[in-house]
Structure formats: structure tokens, C-alpha cells
Motif scaffolding. Structure first.
Motif, short mmCIF file in Angstrom:
data_model
loop_
_atom_site.label_atom_id
_atom_site.label_comp_id
_atom_site.label_asym_id
_atom_site.label_seq_id
_atom_site.Cartn_x
_atom_site.Cartn_y
_atom_site.Cartn_z
N PRO A 200 0.83 -1.21 0.00
CA PRO A 200 0.00 0.00 0.00
C PRO A 200 0.86 1.26 0.00
CG PRO A 200 0.05 -0.96 2.19
CD PRO A 200 0.78 -1.92 1.29
N ARG A 201 0.19 2.38 -0.25
CA ARG A 201 0.87 3.67 -0.25
C ARG A 201 1.49 3.91 1.12
NH1 ARG A 201 -2.09 9.41 -1.85
NH2 ARG A 201 -0.18 10.70 -1.89
N PRO A 202 2.76 4.28 1.17
CA PRO A 202 3.42 4.43 2.47
C PRO A 202 2.87 5.62 3.26
CG PRO A 202 4.87 5.18 0.73
CD PRO A 202 3.70 4.56 0.05
N ILE A 203 3.10 5.56 4.58
CA ILE A 203 2.67 6.61 5.49
C ILE A 203 3.91 7.20 6.16
CG2 ILE A 203 1.33 7.15 7.56
CD1 ILE A 203 -0.50 4.83 6.85
N LEU A 204 4.02 8.54 6.13
CA LEU A 204 5.16 9.21 6.77
C LEU A 204 4.74 9.65 8.17
CD1 LEU A 204 8.04 10.40 6.53
CD2 LEU A 204 6.95 12.52 5.74
N ARG A 205 5.56 9.28 9.15
CA ARG A 205 5.30 9.67 10.53
C ARG A 205 6.52 10.41 11.06
NH1 ARG A 205 0.68 7.06 11.99
NH2 ARG A 205 0.24 5.07 10.96
N ALA A 206 6.26 11.32 12.02
CA ALA A 206 7.34 12.11 12.63
C ALA A 206 7.32 11.90 14.13
CB ALA A 206 7.16 13.59 12.31
N ASN A 207 8.50 11.88 14.74
CA ASN A 207 8.65 11.74 16.19
C ASN A 207 9.73 12.72 16.66
OD1 ASN A 207 8.28 10.72 18.81
ND2 ASN A 207 9.97 9.29 18.56
N PRO A 209 5.75 14.56 17.01
CA PRO A 209 4.86 15.04 15.95
C PRO A 209 4.89 16.56 15.77
CG PRO A 209 3.60 14.17 17.81
CD PRO A 209 5.02 13.86 18.10
N SER A 210 5.22 17.34 16.79
CA SER A 210 5.33 18.80 16.68
C SER A 210 6.69 19.22 17.20
CB SER A 210 4.21 19.49 17.48
OG SER A 210 2.94 19.14 16.99
N PRO A 211 7.69 19.09 16.38
CA PRO A 211 9.05 19.40 16.87
C PRO A 211 9.28 20.90 17.00
CG PRO A 211 9.09 18.85 14.54
CD PRO A 211 7.67 18.64 14.98
N ILE A 212 10.23 21.23 17.82
CA ILE A 212 10.66 22.62 17.99
C ILE A 212 11.69 22.90 16.91
CG2 ILE A 212 11.81 24.25 19.54
CD1 ILE A 212 10.71 22.61 21.86
N GLY A 214 14.83 23.58 14.90
CA GLY A 214 16.24 23.35 15.24
C GLY A 214 16.48 22.07 16.00
N GLU A 215 15.47 21.48 16.60
CA GLU A 215 15.62 20.24 17.33
C GLU A 215 15.49 19.06 16.37
OE1 GLU A 215 16.39 19.82 20.51
OE2 GLU A 215 16.54 21.98 20.78
N PRO A 216 16.13 17.90 16.67
CA PRO A 216 16.06 16.75 15.77
C PRO A 216 14.68 16.09 15.79
CG PRO A 216 17.26 16.17 17.76
CD PRO A 216 17.03 17.64 17.84
N VAL A 217 14.36 15.42 14.65
CA VAL A 217 13.12 14.69 14.50
C VAL A 217 13.41 13.45 13.68
CG1 VAL A 217 12.44 16.00 12.44
CG2 VAL A 217 10.70 14.84 13.80
N ILE A 218 12.73 12.34 13.99
CA ILE A 218 12.91 11.09 13.25
C ILE A 218 11.67 10.89 12.36
CG2 ILE A 218 13.12 8.58 13.41
CD1 ILE A 218 14.53 8.99 16.07
N LEU A 219 11.94 10.75 11.05
CA LEU A 219 10.89 10.49 10.06
C LEU A 219 10.89 9.01 9.73
CD1 LEU A 219 11.49 13.52 7.66
CD2 LEU A 219 9.92 13.38 9.61
N THR A 220 9.71 8.39 9.72
CA THR A 220 9.57 6.97 9.43
C THR A 220 8.61 6.77 8.27
OG1 THR A 220 9.90 6.46 11.77
CG2 THR A 220 9.00 4.72 10.38
N GLN A 288 2.99 18.29 6.99
CA GLN A 288 3.53 19.58 7.43
C GLN A 288 3.84 19.51 8.91
OE1 GLN A 288 0.93 23.07 7.28
NE2 GLN A 288 2.55 24.19 6.23
N LEU A 289 5.07 19.72 9.24
CA LEU A 289 5.50 19.66 10.64
C LEU A 289 5.46 21.05 11.23
CD1 LEU A 289 8.53 17.20 10.41
CD2 LEU A 289 6.15 16.70 10.99
#
Length: 813
Positions: A200-207, A209-212, A214-220, A288-289
Motif C-alpha cells: 500500500p501507499r506508504p505513510i510518513l510519521r514524525a517523532n 509530531p510537533s518538533p521545535i 532546530g531540534e532533531p526529529v525522526i521520520l519513518t 507539514q511539521l
């Protein structure tokens, strides 16, 4: 910010492993949990020729101690190997120690001559091979492949058809046909190909979900492969606003969200998963993050603007902060009183509507807050102006009905409104007039009504803040019916009895409905309504009594109007005429003058009469006032024959019955031949004659009431309609009248025979002559129709025939 693909073979340290979906799923290429084994086929076909073999393989991760095979519900074999070769039709399953049975695979070993082989399952991007295969004992020269009953390709001698990468467009029903040279044709089974989705069509997730910023975020990037395709490898790529952040076999990327500068919108992120080689590729939706940005000072706008605010309008207040992270809470305030609170999560503007009243004048402002500080807008002043109220229109005289020529007064008044008010009056959308008045009063407008004033009226009131319109008032102006016009329409120039005449009555003006009445003289013939106005028609089948003056009336309740009179003369066709022949003696002879009289009993004048001998016209004469005409003819030997006449008044000639006349050749003294011809007839009635003489002597005033010597009965006073025949022998056949009369009419024709004792007629011979007079009694008194007799004569009356009454009254015109 440096982006890198995560390597989850190494332990990660805080904060980059605060949340790791890979630790939960075991692999970013999420597969459904393996709960049962899967069977594969070699060759990969479920329909095989009878006598061939198929190898079944039971797949499961890791080595197992034993594999149990089923055919239907019966245990077929239990062996340590995971393969089994079979040649029987049925549904096969495998079971592994400690796990449930696999899904069944149905095999069919067919005795068919031609089989189309296809794999039992096809996924996106798989190579697809269809094989049109015949039994070994056949040798096909041609093969044709069909898709959905349409020819797809001519395979010729090649049995296989290949699709490099299967897709949804390849779904359908396939079959093939083949033929031997100079022999037979064969058709295969039908195979339905249904290409399955590989992932199926992939789903992008962020961890998180509401980053600050300049701070790091992991996209899956998450997707899932089916168990049958667990060996397929997927490659992942990550993007930010179409900028490639990185790619690899792992489905996660560590990055950071950039700071938002000015009025920029937050970036959009998305990922893509594809097979290697890249036959199947699918992208996720954009994400959109949001970054936590303090709100900017909001701006309050009013619509309509403060200079155009009118009581009764809807006022829209809009508060917008150009920058700031969501959610944002907006407040609307009037003179420090909160009117409304609104929280927005996906747009920068909040709106609020207010139905304005006079008390809403004042100062307004708004605030915006996203948890990082309240910001306040600049104040905006509003002045609410009271417009005129909706005016009321009145008509005088009141009511929806009015008559043409009346005065109509229209009055318009608004109960509320400031400064001068301009009133305007309308009929439909056409302005009639205008007038200005103060807020306390109204305005009026008068007009003399005509038919064109029917319609819908309204008025408007305007004091500069928009016109207000009154309720409409309908007015119907009734127009009295005008003097109607009567027209007659006949099927020919002259109106004839039996024709149907159309009388049309129409008033050019008048409000419907209109009642029309039709008159002949003053007698009403009929009436009809015209519910929509206009005219009406009346049909009349004409008779002779319908001649006269016609008129019509139109009445719509405001007084009847009568048309001018129209005269109509109904023409009666001439009836069949009656022809009467009058001769000076009972036997017509050459040289006699015969009178032919023709008369039609009915028919409108003038009537043209024509006289015929056989079919040869003898002459014609017109009767301008109707009645009949006479025609005199001097007889010759050639004048014997059938006589007839015609009557024609322009509506078709009518011909009489024929009357026969025989002309003899007697000349000089005619007593001998004539007496000889009639002597026998008279002798036969001698007894009757003698008795008549006796009666005559006893009753001298018989048949007329006068003595035979009455001077009024002299030949000089005889009625011209009752001619006297002289110089006729004393005994002869009495046939004095020739005519096409009806013997049943009831009137009697008499012949008068007398013996003259005085002077003989100048044309008589020296011998004594009997005098014969023939006449027809009329319908009037006997004294007016009694024929005169010569003096010194003895008279005998003899009834010889009957004649119709018209003969005696139509002898001469």
C-alpha cells in the motif's frame, strides 16, 4: 542540519531513540505476522494436462521436523521434506508442527486438448507469462490469445505471451485458440488475471509530531508487503519541499525542522517506497511539521467598513495573526466586553458576525494567543446608522379592482428612518414618480387609470443607506367592453339555404371575461363566453327564415355594447319547376299558338327559365320577382315531342318533368277530321250528356251561380288564365290541358260543351258548331274564376281529370 539514515543494528543513545517504531515492528518494512505456511507450485499452474505432475512446496521460516500434506480433508502424507509431487485433482494443504494449516491450493488435471496456463497469483511489478499449451499428441500451427473476448495477439507457433511488469491495466479474462493445418480448431479454458497490490501507499510519521525548530526529529516511512512477497526489498527516499533528504534500505531518517523566518509557511515532508529494480514506486501524502512560533500582533478588519455600517446589516469582524504556531485562540471585544472566543487549528484567520443595532456603535479590537503570549490588535471605531424601515404602500381607492378612467392615489410611508427620505413609486420595474419627505411623513402619487395601469405596484424609501422596498400591491384595471364588430363568413358569395354561416363577434378592447350574444333582429340566437378576451364565433345553418338584420352584444359587467347591424339575405335554390301547356283546342294542330308556362314553387328571384323541345332550347325568360313565365309557340308539324323547362337562380338549374305534345296536320275547316276522331268517345258517354242537359235545364245557375245569359260571361270578359277554344266540333274527346300536374292534388278540371244558337264566330263554317271551353277552377271564390259563356248557348259540364292547384294559379306571369 545534517540528515542521516538510521542504522538500527547499533544501539542508539538519547535523545535519538526516544521513540523507535522499528523496535516495535522489528523492521520498518512491516509484514503481516506469519501465522501459517504458504504453498508454491512448480510449474506454477493450477490447471495441468492429465498424466503430468506438479511439485508442491510448503514454505515456512526455519527448519521443521515434519510436514503433513492433505488432499481435501484426508491426510495424504507426513514427511520430513517440504516438497510433494502430485498427479491427482483436488485441494491440497500443508501443515507444520505447531502451526495451523496453510490456505488450500486447488489443482485440476484436465483431459482437454488445449490449456491456457497462468500463475495462481500476480502482484504489481511481477513478470507475467501466459502459456497456450496443447497436449503432446497435437501439433498446432497457429495460436491466438484473447483478452475479454477481443483478440490480443497472434502467437503463431509460439505458445507463450510475456508481460514484463504486471499492472492493474492487465486485469481481465484471457483465453487462447489453436488449430492444426487443414484440420481442427481448439479453444482453451478461460483464465481471470487479477493483479494484486504489492504494497500500500506508504505513510510518513514524525517523532515528535510537533518538533521545535532546530531540534532533531525522526521520520519513518511505513508500508507492508504480503507474505508471498516477503523476499522483495524496498528502497526508501525522504523529501522536504521537493528537496531529497536521503535514501536507503532502512525506512527511517533523522533530521531537524528548520526555523521559520518572517511569514514563511512550515515545510512539507513526504517519502517514497520503490522496488529494486524500480518497477513499482509509491509516495506518501505530504506532512507539514508545525513549529512553535509566537503569534504576531493580530489585525482586526470590519466588513462593511465603519462609514457604511447600517442598522440591520450583518457586520463581519475578522482577526488575523500573520505568524504563529497552531492552535491560536482569538477573542473579539466591544468596549472591553468579550463578544466571542474562537480557537483555530489550521488557518490564521478567525471571523465573527454580528447583526447590527443602534447600540453596537463603539470601539472594537481582538486578541490572539497560542500559549506564548497574548497579542492585541489596534482598535477600530464603528458608527451604526439607522436606515429607513420598510415602507408601506397603500392604494386609494382600496382593493385590487379599478375601472379605466378612475383616479388612483398611491401613498408610501416608512415608520422609521433618519434625515430626508426619498420615496419612489413603481409599476413593475418602471418608475412612475418620486417625492422627498421628512422621517415623520410619507409621500403620495396620483394617476388617471388606463388599461396599461394593470400590474404590480411597490414603492421604495431611501435615506442614503440603501433603499427599502414595500410589499407589492396588485391592481387590475377593468376596461369596459368596446362596441363589438360583427363579421359574417359564408362558404360562398351568396348565402344559400343549408349553408353554415359563421358569425364572429369581437370587441377590440375590454377586460375578460366577456359575454357575447348574437341577435337576428331582436331575437337572441345564442351566447358564448370569452374567458380570456378576444372574440367568439357562432355557427348557424341557414333556412329561408334567416334573412334579416343581425347584430351582437359584448358585455363584461360594465354595460353591454351592441354592434352595428349586418344584413343577410338567404338565397333559396329554385325548386323543380312545373311545365303547363295551353292550346286552343283539345287536339293541337299545325298553326295553333300554344302557351308554355314554367313555374318553380320556391326559389329566390331572379329566376331564369328555359324552354326545351326534347333537348333543343326554344327560348328563355327571366322572372325578376319570382313566380313563373310563359312562352308562346306557333305549332308546326315538327313541333310534336316532349317539352320541358328549367328554372335557375344561380344555384343550379332544376328541370321539370317532360310533357308530350302531338301536333296534327289539320288545315281550313277542321270539323270533319276532328269530329270523326272524337265522335266515338262522345257517343260512349251520350247517356251522361243527356242527363247533364236535363240537370242544366232544371238548374240554370249551375257551376257558377249565374244564368247562362249573364253578360259577364261573354267571351270578351273571359279570364285570360282560362282560354276559350272556338270552332270545335260538338263531339270530341275532352283533353283541354297539357301539363305535368299531379292528379292527386284534388282540384277538378272541367270541359264546358255548349251548343251556340246565335251568330257564328267569324272563323267558323256555315254549319252549327259545338263550343268547347276548358278551364281549371281556382282556389278562390267561384264567382271570380267562373268562365263567361256566349249568349244563347246550352252548356254541358263534364269532369274529365284532376289538376294540381299550382296549375290554375301559375298559368301566366
Amino acid at each position: 542540519m545534517h540528515e542521516q539514515l538510521l542504522d538500527f543494528d547499533r544501539p542508539c543513545t538519547y535523545p535519538y531513540c526516544q521513540w523507535n517504531p522499528l523496535h516495535q515492528a522489528g523492521h520498518v518494512q512491516l509484514h503481516a505476522p506469519v501465522s501459517k505456511p504458504v504453498i508454491s507450485l512448480q510449474p506454477p499452474w493450477t490447471l495441468i494436462f492429465k498424466g503430468e505432475a506438479v511439485t508442491l512446496t510448503c514454505h515456512i521460516a526455519g527448519d521443521k521436523k515434519w510436514y503433513r500434506w492433505y488432499l481435501g480433508t484426508k491426510i495424504l502424507r507426513e514427511i520430513p521434506a517440504n516438497t510433494l509431487q502430485v498427479q491427482d485433482s483436488g485441494e491440497y494443504k500443508c501443515e507444520i508442527q505447531g502451526l495451523p494449516q496453510s490456505d488450500g491450493v486447488s489443482l485440476t488435471f484436465s483431459p482437454a486438448k488445449l490449456i491456457l496456463h497462468a500463475p495462481p497469483s500476480v502482484f504489481e511489478g511481477d513478470p507475467l507469462t501466459l502459456m497456450c499449451r496443447e497436449k503432446p499428441d497435437l501439433s498446432l500451427k497457429t495460436r491466438t490469445l484473447y483478452k475479454n473476448d477481443n483478440e490480443l495477439i497472434d502467437l503463431g507457433k509460439n505458445p507463450s505471451f510475456h508481460i514484463k511488469h504486471a499492472g492493474l491495466k492487465d486485469n481481465g479474462e484471457y483465453r487462447c485458440t489453436g488449430s492444426e493445418t487443414h484440420c481442427c480448431s481448439f479453444s482453451s479454458n478461460a483464465v481471470r488475471i487479477q493483479v494484486q497490490e504489492l504494497f500500500p501507499r506508504p505513510i510518513l510519521r514524525a517523532n515528535p509530531p510537533s518538533p521545535i525548530p532546530g531540534e532533531p526529529v525522526i521520520l519513518t516511512c511505513e508500508t507492508q508487503l504480503p507474505p508471498q512477497k516477503s523476499d522483495v526489498q524496498l528502497r526508501f527516499q525522504f523529501f522536504r519541499d521537493d528537496w531529497n533528504l536521503g535514501s536507503g534500505w532502512k525506512g527511517s531518517l533523522r533530521t531537524s525542522v528548520p526555523s521559520i523566518v518572517g511569514n514563511e509557511d512550515p515545510s512539507h515532508y513526504w517519502c517514497e517506497a520503490s522496488t529494486v529494480p524500480s518497477s513499482v514506486s509509491k509516495s506518501s501524502q505530504k506532512l507539514q511539521l508545525p513549529a512553535w512560533v509566537p503569534v504576531s500582533p493580530p489585525v482586526l478588519t470590519l466588513s462593511p467598513s465603519s462609514t457604511q455600517a447600517v442598522e440591520g446589516d450583518w457586520l463581519t469582524l475578522s482577526c488575523e495573526a500573520k505568524r504563529g504556531s497552531y492552535p491560536i485562540e482569538y477573542q473579539f471585544l466591544h468596549e472591553e466586553v468579550v463578544l466571542r472566543k474562537t480557537k483555530v487549528t489550521f488557518r490564521k484567520t478567525a471571523t465573527f458576525q454580528l447583526y447590527l443595532k443602534a447600540e453596537h456603535s463603539g470601539t472594537y479590537f481582538c486578541t490572539a494567543d497560542n500559549g506564548l503570549g497574548i497579542r492585541r490588535s489596534q482598535p477600530v471605531s464603528l458608527s451604526v446608522t439607522v436606515p429607513v424601515s420598510r415602507p408601506v404602500l397603500t392604494l386609494s381607492p382600496p382593493g385590487p379592482q379599478a375601472v379605466e378612467g378612475d383616479w388612483l392615489m398611491l401613498s408610501c410611508q416608512a415608520q422609521r428612518g433618519s434625515s430626508q427620505i426619498l420615496y419612489q413609486f413603481y409599476r413593475g420595474d418602471v418608475p412612475l414618480g418620486s417625492s422627498s419627505a421628512t422621517s415623520a411623513g410619507g409621500a403620495s402619487f396620483s394617476v388617471i387609470l388606463t388599461a396599461e395601469h394593470s400590474g404590480t405596484y411597490f414603492c421604495t424609501a431611501d435615506n442614503g443607506f440603501g433603499p427599502q422596498r414595500s410589499d407589492p400591491k396588485s391592481l387590475s384595471v377593468t376596461v369596459p367592453a368596446s362596441r363589438p364588430v360583427l363579421t359574417l363568413r359564408a362558404p360562398r358569395t351568396r348565402a344559400v339555404v343549408g349553408d353554415t354561416v359563421e358569425f364572429r363577434c369581437e370587441a377590440q378592447r375590454g377586460s375578460p371575461p366577456i359575454l357575447y350574444k348574437f341577435y337576428l333582429e331582436d331575437v337572441i340566437l345564442g351566447s358564448s363566453w370569452a374567458p380570456s378576451g378576444g372574440g367568439v364565433s357562432f355557427n348557424l345553418s341557414l333556412t329561408a327564415e334567416h334573412s334579416g338584420n343581425y347584430a351582437c352584444e359584448a358585455d363584461n359587467g360594465l354595460g353591454a355594447q351592441r354592434s352595428e347591424e349586418t344584413s343577410l339575405s338567404v338565397t333559396v335554390p329554385a325548386s323543380r319547376p312545373v311545365l303547363t301547356l295551353r292550346v286552343p283546342r283539345t287536339q293541337a294542330v299545325v298553326g295553333d299558338m300554344v302557351e308554355l308556362r314554367c313555374e318553380a314553387q320556391s326559389g329566390s328571384p331572379p329566376i331564369l327559365y328555359r324552354f326545351y323541345l326534347e333537348d333543343v332550347i326554344l327560348g328563355s325568360s327571366s322572372a325578376p320577382s319570382g313566380g313563373g313565365v310563359s312562352f308562346n309557340l306557333s305549332l308546326t308539324a315538327e313541333r310534336s315531342g316532349n317539352y320541358s323547362c328549367e328554372a335557375d337562380n344561380g344555384l343550379g338549374a332544376q328541370r321539370s318533368e317532360a310533357v308530350s305534345l302531338s301536333v296534327t296536320g289539320l288545315t281550313g275547316s277542321r270539323s270533319g277530321p276532328v269530329a270523326t276522331g272524337v265522335a266515338g268517345g262522345l257517343l260512349s258517354v251520350a247517356g251522361l250528356v243527356v242527363m247533364a242537359l236535363l240537370l242544366y235545364c232544371c238548374l240554370p245557375r249551375r257551376a257558377g251561380g249565374r244564368p247562362t245569359s249573364d253578360p259577364s260571361r261573354s267571351p270578351s270578359h273571359s279570364d285570360p288564365q282560362e282560354p276559350t277554344y272556338y270552332n270545335v266540333p260538338g263531339w270530341m274527346e275532352l283533353q283541354p290541358v297539357y301539363g305535368n300536374v299531379n292528379p292527386k292534388a284534388g282540384d277538378v278540371v272541367y270541359s264546358e260543351v255548349r251548343i251556340q244558337e246565335g251568330n257564328r264566330h267569324a272563323a267558323a263554317s256555315n254549319s252549327s258548331f259545338g263550343l268547347l271551353r276548358t278551364y281549371l277552377p281556382s282556389h278562390g271564390p267561384a264567382t271570380s274564376q267562373q268562365p263567361s259563356r256566349p249568349q244563347h248557348s246550352s252548356v254541358i259540364y263534364s269532369q274529365v281529370k284532376v289538376a294540381s292547384p299550382p296549375v290554375s294559379t301559375a298559368l301566366r306571369s
